[in-house]
Design a protein around this motif. Sequence first.
Motif: not given
Length: 273
Positions: A91-108
């Motif tokens: 679901n996109v909602a958690p991916l857009l969060n700026q506070h609390g649990a925040k999603a990041w795309l780690a880049i190798e």
Amino acid sequence: MKFICLLFTALFCLPTYAAQLTLELGDTRRSWQTADLLNHPATQEVRIVDDVSYKRDMTYRAIPVATLLEGLSPEDHVQAVALDGFAAELNVAPLLNQHGAKAWLAIEDPEQPWPPLGKGKPSAGPFYLVWTDPQAGHISPEQWPFQVARFKRQQPVAERFPAMRPDPSLAADAPANQGFVVFQKHCLACHRLNGAGDAQFGPDLNIPYNPTEYFGKAFLTRYIRDPQSLRQWPQARMPGFSSEVLTEAELAQLIEYLQHMATRKVVTPERQP
């Protein structure tokens, strides 16, 4: 001798090749190269405590996932598709969060590759969805897909795969409907149901038999919590779901959903007895 040394260097000491991330967000399609993401102004160093895949603290160069999903709304739904075809439903909602649990795309970084995930295994790269403060959003391990190659906007699961839906006459807050939400979060990345879904890893959980038909409730609960406690084999891939990841209430709802779906098998012509 000098020529041999140069040849050895050319063949065996080249850096890992850069990768490409594809975004298919409805009407728009864009590709990002590794270097572009590493140099993006929003990319920064992020420390992940108790990383789900590496089982230890890790530090990555990472970009907020919300930056990549610009233009999507909290009501939208995406798949994070890995190089091996694993497709995490998000679901996109958690991916857009700026506070609390925040999603990041780690880049190798090809010049500084990450360690392998295990003996004989590749790393979590080229791109890996990680979270800071995941406990704040009750983020499950299935929401940490690694070796990501593509983000694709999709219709919600219930619309794409109607064969998975509980009986529409049930109340919205019925245990089976609540269990369907749990199934989408924890099971759908690896399992199909009634032949529906994109997963290629685990067995279908309704066809030909539903696990509630061959497991007693106590053993099914035990199996979900710790699969290896009932069936042990070296190639087993199903993880256990602790009470921190899957609460007792959610587990009960999931079993209610599976029991309900055992009465709603979809029999296609090729499955006719």
